[in-house]
Scaffold this active site. Structure first.
Site, PDB file in Angstrom:
ATOM      1  N   TYR A  92       0.937  -0.864   0.418  1.00  0.00           N
ATOM      2  CA  TYR A  92      -0.087   0.551   0.293  1.00  0.00           C
ATOM      3  C   TYR A  92       0.918   1.553   0.041  1.00  0.00           C
ATOM      4  O   TYR A  92       2.258   1.067  -0.511  1.00  0.00           O
ATOM      5  CB  TYR A  92      -1.231  -0.214   1.146  1.00  0.00           C
ATOM      6  CG  TYR A  92      -1.740   1.020   1.474  1.00  0.00           C
ATOM      7  CD1 TYR A  92      -3.209   1.371   0.641  1.00  0.00           C
ATOM      8  CD2 TYR A  92      -1.176   1.334   2.559  1.00  0.00           C
ATOM      9  CE1 TYR A  92      -3.810   1.932   1.102  1.00  0.00           C
ATOM     10  CE2 TYR A  92      -2.010   2.356   2.739  1.00  0.00           C
ATOM     11  CZ  TYR A  92      -3.769   2.480   2.303  1.00  0.00           C
ATOM     12  OH  TYR A  92      -4.997   4.124   2.217  1.00  0.00           O
ATOM     13  N   LYS A 165      -5.732  -0.937  -1.432  1.00  0.00           N
ATOM     14  CA  LYS A 165      -6.644  -0.706  -0.998  1.00  0.00           C
ATOM     15  C   LYS A 165      -7.648  -2.144  -0.563  1.00  0.00           C
ATOM     16  O   LYS A 165      -7.918  -2.357   0.624  1.00  0.00           O
ATOM     17  CB  LYS A 165      -7.922  -0.419  -1.218  1.00  0.00           C
ATOM     18  CG  LYS A 165      -7.342   2.093  -1.472  1.00  0.00           C
ATOM     19  CD  LYS A 165      -7.591   2.755  -0.583  1.00  0.00           C
ATOM     20  CE  LYS A 165      -6.699   3.610  -0.279  1.00  0.00           C
ATOM     21  NZ  LYS A 165      -6.759   4.759   0.472  1.00  0.00           N
TER      22      LYS A 165
END
Ligand SMILES: NC(=O)c1ccc[n+]([C@@H]2O[C@H](COP(=O)([O-])OP(=O)(O)OC[C@H]3O[C@@H](n4cnc5c(N)ncnc54)[C@H](O)[C@@H]3O)[C@@H](O)[C@H]2O)c1
Ligand SMILES: O=C(O)C[C@H](O)C(=O)O
Ligand SMILES: [Mn+2]
Length: 547
Positions: A92, A165
């Site tokens: 991420y 995500k």
């Protein structure tokens, strides 16, 4: 349905690699397709982690992890479970930013994403169906990548943020990875570098806008809802002109949210509540300066506004607590080029003797003396030493959140903020920050990233079969983290650590699900919010598969 050996071994949702037992190998036609040793998932994870550690850079580590993800989702998440603090920044933010910039050079696998093309609206339904491949989709993260983090327009490359995500959703909250779908809406790109790049994999034309664009969004939302009626639709990194418009269009119709507006609003309010818990001050005494009054900045302002109104202020009174600063400087009611969201948070020139000089952050800080300053400006280093010292001269515990991502865009570094304020600042940053040692105190820095909130929020909405997400549920979620941080220690963080993300995501999901049920916003009858959350949680262990 009979699957061949390669259909099983090449399916990341089914593959167990060397962990297929002798019996499974026999039953599934895998005999002889793997080395004879049968490994446990822990043995596989140990080997994979050693390989991860051997990679010379964070980008190489990411490539390794993404390949593992492509091959075996269960093993990937088993490993991520054990190393969540170490892996979060790799899969991420911030390393996802590097992979987005190099998407075309690094491309190997579509990672089960759906690629919706603005040039073929007639294919939208087939696109979603094909990418889902019969899976029971409960969660969709969609991006059109016009505003990827603070890096602007990245066209089809932006799909990596939707994938990233979703990885965090599973690691943090436990959504079944076979029930998620990342979606890229390829509306073209205004990024000339991509348009000129022979390797670019997206539609090679400028972004479409206006009616044609909104038509595609409409068709996409309709197809998504029709194909996956039990799903939650999460919007990510849309451009400033479209994000709020899209949210307003669908938020009362379907289960949806915009992460940059609402997820960010939630984490910042939770962070401010955490900070006030440390300083023992009241939110009603704060002057809030939003630097970068865009999608995130105004989402944050609205969430805090809601909190102030719940604390008993009228809307007009509550608005007096805000100062929105954008490119033009402090935003006044007569400022040119205000966005609809900004219009609600402007000031009057008559409030200031030097209104015409308030065209930069330093002048505004001098004139306003904010107690809370939030950076979502995409402008690195703009919280300078002199600005921070000026702010800190007028408030005992300045709350300072430089949130622009990725790393290179942050308004300030946590370490500098602690030093410049002699340890008084209450800080959260957009990406993970190391502890700061200063004058014998260890300051822990909260990660003011919506990743602390959206997994629990989304999971709770899905588990409770929510019809919509409303202000009441958002507010309940903002308060759910209270009590998780031990604020008694000097140097305590304003938000809970990522190390506890599975714990607090569960709490958040329960609070969200309870709020949905209390308001009768659930589609299906739910007897118990906690139980519904527990029942939906996927754990990264191998399961029996049928041929
Ligand atoms: N930490 C988090 O969870 C989180 C969440 C969302 C967004 N963000 C970050 O916040 C930043 C903004 O994201 P966004 O989605 O709101 O983008 P956006 O484009 O909607 O908003 C950015 C705003 O900053 C303004 N701006 C640009 N230059 C400026 C300057 N010199 N002075 C003042 N304002 C200026 C723009 O005009 C715009 O209004 C990004 O870096 C993003 O990564 C962080
Ligand atoms: O993606 C992130 O790290 C947070 C946020 O959604 C952003 O756009 O910066
Ligand atoms: Mn975002």
């Amino acid at each position: 349905m009979t699957k061949t050996a390669s259909e099983i071994l090449n399916n990341p949702f089914l593959n167990k690699g060397t962990a297929f037992t002798k019996e499974e190998r026999q039953a599934l036609g895998l005999t002889g397709t793997l080395p004879s040793k049968v490994q446990t998932i822990d043995e596989q994870a140990t080997q994979a982690y050693a390989q991860f550690k051997s990679k010379p850079s964070r980008l190489e580590q990411r490539i390794f992890l993404m390949n593992l993800f492509n091959e075996n989702r269960t093993l990937f998440f088993h490993l991520m479970d054990e190393h969540v603090v170490e892996f979060m920044p790799i899969v991420y933010d911030p390393v996802v930013a590097d992979s987005i910039e190099q998407y075309n050079e690094l491309f190997l696998d579509p990672q089960n994403a759906a690629f919706v093309s603005v040039d073929a609206p007639e294919d939208i339904e087939a696109t979603l169906k094909n990418a889902a491949d019969g899976r029971d989709i409960r969660l969709v993260v969609v991006t059109d990548a016009e505003g990827i983090l603070g890096m602007g327009d990245w066209g089809v490359n932006g799909v990596d943020i939707a994938i990233g995500k979703l990885m965090v959703y599973t690691a943090a909250a436990g959504i079944d990875p076979s029930q998620v779908l990342p979606v890229s809406i390829d509306a073209g790109t205004n990024n000339q570098k991509l348009l000129d790049d022979p390797l670019y994999l997206g539609n090679r034309h400028k972004r479409v806008s206006g009616e044609q664009y909104y038509d595609v969004i409409d068709k996409f939302v309709a197809a998504e809802q029709q194909l996956f009626p039990d799903s939650l639709l999460h919007f990510e990194d849309f451009g400033r002109d479209n994000a709020q418009v899209i949210l307003d269009k669908y938020k009362d119709q379907i289960a949806t949210f915009n992460d940059d507006i609402q997820g960010t609003g939630m984490v910042v309010l939770a962070g401010i509540l955490g900070a006030l818990n440390i300083s023992k001050e009241s939110i009603k005494d704060q002057k809030i300066l939003s630097f970068g009054a865009g999608t995130a900045g105004m989402g944050i302002a609205n969430q805090i506004l809601d909190e102030l109104m719940q604390a008993g202020l009228t809307e007009e009174e509550a608005k007096q607590h805000f100062y929105a600063v954008d490119k033009q400087g402090l935003l006044f009611d007569d400022t040119e080029g205000l966005t609809p969201a900004q219009k609600a948070f402007t000031r009057k020139r008559s409030e200031f003797s030097n209104a015409d000089e308030l065209t930069n952050l330093e002048a505004v800080v001098k004139a306003v003396h904010p107690t809370v300053m939030i950076g979502t400006s995409t402008q690195p280093g703009t919280f300078t030493e002199s600005i921070i010292k000026e702010m800190a001269a007028h408030t005992e515990r300045p709350i300072i959140f430089p949130l622009s991502n990725p790393t290179k865009l942050a308004e300030a570094k946590a370490e500098d903020l602690i030093k410049w304020t002699d340890g008084r600042a209450l800080v959260a940053t957009g990406i993970p920050a190391d502890d700061v040692e200063y004058k014998g105190v260890t300051y822990q820095i909260g990660q003011g990233n919506n990743a602390l909130m959206y997994p629990g929020l989304g999971f709770g909405l899905i588990a409770s079969t929510a019809k919509v997400l409303n202000a009441e549920t958002l507010s309940a979620a903002c308060h759910a983290l209270g009590g998780i941080v031990d604020t008694s220690k000097p140097g305590a963080a304003v938000l809970p650590p990522v190390a506890k993300i599975t714990e607090f995501s569960e709490k958040l999901a329960e609070v969200v699900a309870q709020s949905v049920i209390d308001q009768k916003l659930n589609k299906e009858p739910i007897a118990d919010a906690k139980q519904a959350v527990a029942d939906m949680k996927w754990v990264p262990e191998y399961r029996a598969i049928s041929k």
